[in-house]
Design a protein around this motif. Sequence first.
Motif, PDB file in Angstrom:
ATOM      1  N   ALA A 172       0.691  -1.148   0.016  1.00  0.00           N
ATOM      2  CA  ALA A 172       0.084   0.121   0.134  1.00  0.00           C
ATOM      3  C   ALA A 172       1.022   1.338  -0.134  1.00  0.00           C
TER       4      ALA A 172
ATOM      5  N   ASP B 147       6.098   3.016  -0.738  1.00  0.00           N
ATOM      6  CA  ASP B 147       5.022   2.251  -0.195  1.00  0.00           C
ATOM      7  C   ASP B 147       5.447   1.292   0.712  1.00  0.00           C
TER       8      ASP B 147
ATOM      9  N   ALA C 139      -1.441  -1.836   4.137  1.00  0.00           N
ATOM     10  CA  ALA C 139      -1.063  -3.180   3.597  1.00  0.00           C
ATOM     11  C   ALA C 139      -1.254  -4.263   4.497  1.00  0.00           C
TER      12      ALA C 139
ATOM     13  N   SER D 275      -4.736   5.657  -0.026  1.00  0.00           N
ATOM     14  CA  SER D 275      -4.065   4.496  -0.204  1.00  0.00           C
ATOM     15  C   SER D 275      -4.632   3.252  -1.160  1.00  0.00           C
TER      16      SER D 275
ATOM     17  N   ALA E 107      -3.329   0.412  -3.656  1.00  0.00           N
ATOM     18  CA  ALA E 107      -2.921  -0.828  -3.006  1.00  0.00           C
ATOM     19  C   ALA E 107      -3.220  -2.158  -3.842  1.00  0.00           C
TER      20      ALA E 107
END
Length: 479
Positions: free
Chosen positions: A60, A86, A174, A215, A473
């Motif tokens: 992400a 990221d 993430a 994101s 993401a």
Amino acid sequence: GTGMPEAFLSMWHPRNAVMSSKCPPVLHMPSMGEQAHRLAVLSETFIAAFSQQPQFFSRAPGRVNLIGEHVDYCGFAVFPMAVEQDILVAVATNTTGMLNICNVDPSHAPYSCDINNFEINKERPSWYNYILCGVRGIKDEGGMQSPFIGLNMAISGNVPPSSGLSSSSALVCASALGMSYAHGLSLALDTLAEICGRCEMHVGTQGGGMDQAISFLATKDTAKLIEFNPLRATSVALPHGASFVVANSLAPMNKAANSYFNCRVMECRLATQVMAKRAGLPWRTFQKLGDLQQALGKTLPQMISMVEDTFEVRPYSKRQVCELLNTTPEELNQVSLSENTRHIQEFKLHDRALHVFSEAHRVWEFKKVCEEGGPYALHQLGKLMSDSHRSTQLLYECSHPKLDTLVELSSSLALGARLTGAGWGGCMVALVEESKVEQYKEHLWKNFYSKEPAAEGRPRESVLFSSHPGPGAYVFVKI
Ligand code: ADP
Ligand code: NG1
Ligand code: MG
């Protein structure tokens, strides 16, 4: 084989592509480039820690907010784009029911807990709290009953931490994506964004959801106007001929480690409640300046006049706020304040509310200029950014002397510049004509970074870089 249980892959099979088109994309691992290199190092860390191969990777991005600072938690629209930096998470299931976490950076110590039973300690700003938030968000709202399967996770991040580019939310998003994919959940992008917007609050900061929304919802090559309640993301093309340059002030600010951020959220809430009471509305039911505006049916300029009519410029003591609301400090603590702001004795209601309404207005102006274009578009955007900086510096008091220095140094070569993210340190973003980008970077390097001990030995790209809007993401699988 992928090393993944069949059930995980089947839901992402191409025949389901249309149905799950609004889920995070599932891509093959890149075989070349920087991302491939980071994934290889991350795999090695994972194997060394857990004696098994990762089954998949989630990632992400961080973001840079172009305009609209400290307005998302008041319910107003913001204007961010994803950066290329990221957080990568390598994931595999285990049979022990444990959540085991480690990091390629050895300064972030490993952590383990029972995935079906853990607490998040708000008092201690530990790095793994953000992962626990993401996992907790999916447990609470992913639509699946416990028990959850144990997970091993290894983290690799290159979003500069505590710098206003939202490394924290990249880590939350993430991790949540890794948790949901490992459990075979096909959650839509906006569902994931909303879950993550709420669950990051378990670290203690009461953010507004901008970082988690961009994101997940970012698309390559465009910035997004993000509106809340309901969550909507609209692509907005940026005018040609200029780029956004990000410059790190090298003064980090960890938002979960103190109450600066929540103090501003609470000042906005108290301003909302005092204005609601004065307008004859049930003040206890109002939390956000945006909700008050909607209830009153007024324009943003009208709300600015209302701020001027309601408040004096001076700070208000807690006792004075209680008098205006006809309540007690005990009730104020309960109804309005967060745990970590109950000790605060002074609230600058006029300045904070004035910033929020004027900044919310600038976001719509910024979007209008992007859409209408014209010969002065770049200058108009630059001016809006500089006005935004002044407002965060003087009214919201969330800048930092190093950020102000960078913004001042920008005035000769950039069209406009402002702090980005929560502030009190972190990064600045400047709008710079393409033909001047190199000259501008040289100028900042010579006049700022070469004099900063903290910049010594650091590659220029890690502290000063042009930023192009990146994608949101996704998941990587090995096939
Ligand atoms: P921002 O979101 O502006 O970068 P925050 O203060 O909200 O700053 O979050 C920063 C925190 O996020 C760090 O103190 C750290 O705990 C965590 N974090 C960010 N990146 C990483 C990483 N790569 N590895 C571990 N923790 C990280
Ligand atoms: P950063 O600086 O990335 O932590 C914070 C909030 C945003 C927004 C901005 C200020 C979180 C997770 N993020 O961002 O929601 O309020 O500050 O515009 O709380
Ligand atoms: Mg953050």
